[in-house]
Design an enzyme around this catalytic site. Structure first.
Site, PDB file in Angstrom:
ATOM      1  CD  GLU A   1      -3.165  -0.875   2.498  1.00 29.92           C
ATOM      2  OE1 GLU A   1      -4.027  -1.625   2.088  1.00 29.92           O
ATOM      3  OE2 GLU A   1      -2.236  -0.728   3.425  1.00 29.92           O
TER       4      GLU A   1
ATOM      5  CB  CYS B   1       2.684   7.393   3.609  1.00 32.74           C
ATOM      6  SG  CYS B   1       3.272   6.428   4.915  1.00 32.74           S
TER       7      CYS B   1
ATOM      8  CB  CYS C   1       6.896  -5.156   9.181  1.00 33.34           C
ATOM      9  SG  CYS C   1       8.338  -4.386   9.997  1.00 33.34           S
TER      10      CYS C   1
ATOM     11  CB  CYS D   1       5.825  -2.385  16.518  1.00 26.70           C
ATOM     12  SG  CYS D   1       7.423  -2.118  16.078  1.00 26.70           S
TER      13      CYS D   1
ATOM     14  CB  CYS E   1       2.653  -1.390  14.022  1.00 27.70           C
ATOM     15  SG  CYS E   1       2.719  -1.268  12.170  1.00 27.70           S
TER      16      CYS E   1
ATOM     17  CB  CYS F   1       0.715   6.148  11.672  1.00 33.06           C
ATOM     18  SG  CYS F   1       1.217   7.637  11.048  1.00 33.06           S
TER      19      CYS F   1
HETATM   20  N1  SAH Z   1       8.833   0.719  10.239  1.00 32.94           N
HETATM   21  C1  SAH Z   1       9.273   2.007  10.352  1.00 32.94           C
HETATM   22  C2  SAH Z   1       8.372   3.019   9.546  1.00 32.94           C
HETATM   23  C3  SAH Z   1       6.747   2.728   9.121  1.00 32.94           C
HETATM   24  S1  SAH Z   1       5.807   2.760  10.622  1.00 32.94           S
HETATM   25  C4  SAH Z   1       8.938   2.591  11.799  1.00 32.94           C
HETATM   26  O1  SAH Z   1       8.518   1.747  12.548  1.00 32.94           O
HETATM   27  O2  SAH Z   1       9.146   3.631  12.172  1.00 32.94           O
HETATM   28  C5  SAH Z   1       5.466   4.701  10.462  1.00 32.94           C
HETATM   29  C6  SAH Z   1       5.193   4.983  11.971  1.00 32.94           C
HETATM   30  O3  SAH Z   1       3.914   4.745  12.425  1.00 32.94           O
HETATM   31  C7  SAH Z   1       6.029   4.856  13.175  1.00 32.94           C
HETATM   32  O4  SAH Z   1       6.286   5.762  13.940  1.00 32.94           O
HETATM   33  C8  SAH Z   1       5.227   3.664  13.638  1.00 32.94           C
HETATM   34  O5  SAH Z   1       5.692   3.343  15.131  1.00 32.94           O
HETATM   35  C9  SAH Z   1       3.848   4.394  13.719  1.00 32.94           C
HETATM   36  N2  SAH Z   1       2.615   3.403  13.856  1.00 32.94           N
HETATM   37  C10 SAH Z   1       2.380   2.000  13.635  1.00 32.94           C
HETATM   38  N3  SAH Z   1       1.247   1.709  13.928  1.00 32.94           N
HETATM   39  C11 SAH Z   1       0.724   2.876  14.567  1.00 32.94           C
HETATM   40  C12 SAH Z   1      -0.684   3.046  15.181  1.00 32.94           C
HETATM   41  N4  SAH Z   1      -1.574   1.560  15.167  1.00 32.94           N
HETATM   42  N5  SAH Z   1      -1.037   4.118  15.388  1.00 32.94           N
HETATM   43  C13 SAH Z   1      -0.157   5.188  15.309  1.00 32.94           C
HETATM   44  N6  SAH Z   1       0.821   4.890  14.839  1.00 32.94           N
HETATM   45  C14 SAH Z   1       1.326   3.792  14.464  1.00 32.94           C
HETATM   46 FE1  SF4 Z   2       7.202  -2.743  11.344  1.00 33.39          FE
HETATM   47 FE2  SF4 Z   2       5.266  -1.371  12.147  1.00 33.39          FE
HETATM   48 FE3  SF4 Z   2       7.251  -1.579  13.575  1.00 33.39          FE
HETATM   49 FE4  SF4 Z   2       7.457  -0.034  11.650  1.00 33.39          FE
HETATM   50  S1  SF4 Z   2       6.070   0.076  13.762  1.00 33.39           S
HETATM   51  S2  SF4 Z   2       8.954  -1.462  12.464  1.00 33.39           S
HETATM   52  S3  SF4 Z   2       6.258  -0.974  10.301  1.00 33.39           S
HETATM   53  S4  SF4 Z   2       6.028  -3.435  12.926  1.00 33.39           S
END
Ligand code: SAH
Ligand code: SF4
Length: 411
Positions: free
Chosen positions: A125, A138, A145, A149, A152, A376
């Site tokens: 996406e 974006c 991934c 996390c 996420c 995000c």
């Molecule tokens: N993997 C990289 C970039 C992609 S995520 C990273 O983790 O930095 C982009 C941003 O969205 C990151 O700061 C991530 O922590 C945040 N993010 C992920 N899941 C989210 C959620 N459910 N609500 C708000 N921000 C989120």
């Molecule tokens: Fe991967 Fe989501 Fe963690 Fe970014 S925030 S490193 S996309 S699992």
């Protein structure tokens, strides 16, 4: 995109110790080679390999580069500075590809999300977020991934594979097509900024992300300044210096917590590279200074990381490492099945005030595109679960909604 063949790649475990090697992509026998994603030198070599002499290859590579990245040409027929018979010769051997669009959705706030498909059939996406003074694309770096996390949605997917440099640049090209922004203009573009914040961890696909961003920054093509590009990492410490030296874009770090206990839980990579080590790497990031500060992203999770003490500890840490920092507070965007909740508005504001009163900017990010799951952390390719008929129905419905908004007097 042209026909590509992706060598099978080992899927790393819970979080992988080293950056994932780039996939080997080669043209299938006899299939035309996709030029998008190749460097100028690689294009020249490809032309020479196809039979052009060195002088011709150099000249044509320069013209083709300009046509692809400045004018947005997607066929050799459109390249009027190349003689007609030679255009046909190129067309037999090369293509200028784009990712396939499976579905395009538009949020009530104007955010657009595209579900795209690779030639080997995987979905990913990209999201475009228009604002009054800028438009931010974006971009995804991986399909899925490895990093799980806890908050996420992408993290609930396994890593399918890295995107190639062509698939990463291809997202920018497709957005430009869709916004009608060819030829490249130096000023007044709708697509003015890029964030590597889509699906995946960009520093686990370092070579392809670097090669793609170098193309995006090339002055004879897309020409986006490195100051308008931000790479977000969850904290892959060993790759951060190289990111600064070899790419040189703005850095965003997904910090999200200030204690080992909480960060270990929500960003499992913390068990490998802890907070102090991460902040040291930030302090050493080439090019960071007061004019170009590092962004620390902090997702606001109710009762997990949002107390006054957390805010004060955040300030202490940023001061301790003398970081030229700004903090981005991201209200948690929920997704189906998540165990977390977003902090209350008052709590987020209080957190922001504490950081701000210490002299560090801490804006609260306004969630965008939540209604189409484009915010995000809400990206996850779900297309496999939807049938083609269902996808067509969603597209048609969205189109009708848009038309209804555009022409409120009708219907
Ligand atoms: N993997 C990289 C970039 C992609 S995520 C990273 O983790 O930095 C982009 C941003 O969205 C990151 O700061 C991530 O922590 C945040 N993010 C992920 N899941 C989210 C959620 N459910 N609500 C708000 N921000 C989120
Ligand atoms: Fe991967 Fe989501 Fe963690 Fe970014 S925030 S490193 S996309 S699992």
């Amino acid at each position: 995109m042209g026909a590509l063949m992706t060598a099978s790649m080992p899927i790393p475990g819970h979080f992988d110790p080293v950056p994932v090697p780039r996939p080997q992509v080669a043209a299938l026998d006899g299939a035309p080679v996709d030029l998008v994603g190749l460097s100028k030198d690689e294009i020249r070599t490809a032309l020479a390999d196809a039979g052009l002499d060195e002088r011709q290859a150099k000249l044509r590579a320069k013209q083709i580069w300009h046509q692809i990245y400045h004018r947005g040409a997607t066929s050799f027929d459109a390249m009027s500075d190349i003689a007609k018979p030679q255009r046909a010769w190129f067309a037999e051997r090369f293509v200028v590809g784009r990712p396939d669009v499976v579905l395009e959705q538009v949020s009530t706030d104007g955010t657009r999300k595209w579900l795209l498909k690779t030639p080997d059939g995987h979905d990913f996406e990209m999201v475009f977020i228009p604002d009054a003074d800028r438009g931010t694309l974006c971009v995804s770096s991986q399909i899925g991934c490895t990093l799980n996390c806890a908050f996420c949605f992408t993290g609930t997917m396994r890593l399918v594979r890295n995107l190639t440099a062509g698939e990463i640049v291809g997202q920018v090209m497709l957005a430009r097509d869709s916004l009608g922004e060819w030829p490249s203009q130096p000023e007044g573009r709708m697509l003015s900024n890029i964030v590597m914040m889509g699906m995946g961890e960009p520093l686990y696909n370092f070579d392809n992300v670097r090669d793609a961003l170098r193309i995006v920054m090339d002055g004879d093509g897309l020409g986006l300044s490195r100051r308008r590009i931000t790479l977000s990492t969850s904290g892959v410490v060993p790759m951060m210096v190289r990111a600064g030296e070899e790419i040189g874009v703005n850095l965003a770090v997904s910090l999200h917590a200030v204690t080992k206990e909480v960060r270990d839980e929500i960003v499992p990579l913390n068990r490998k590279y802890g907070i102090e080590e991460l902040l040291e790497a930030c302090a050493a990031y080439p090019g960071a200074n007061n004019a170009r500060r590092i962004t620390f992203e902090y997702v606001m999770l109710k009762d997990r990381n949002d107390s006054d003490d957390d805010a004060r500890e955040l300030v202490r840490l940023l001061r301790k490492y003398k970081l030229p920092a700004k903090v981005n507070l991201i209200p948690f965007n929920p997704w189906p099945g998540t165990a977390y909740e977003c902090s209350d508005e008052d709590r987020v504001r209080r957190f922001s005030d504490i950081v701000f009163e210490a002299g560090i900017s801490a804006p609260i990010r306004r969630p965008r595109g939540r209604d189409i799951m484009a915010a995000c952390g809400q990206l996850k390719s779900a297309a496999e679960k939807k049938s083609r008929a269902e996808l067509d129905r969603i597209s048609a419905e969205k189109q009708r909604e848009l038309e209804a908004v555009a022409e409120p007097g009708l219907g």
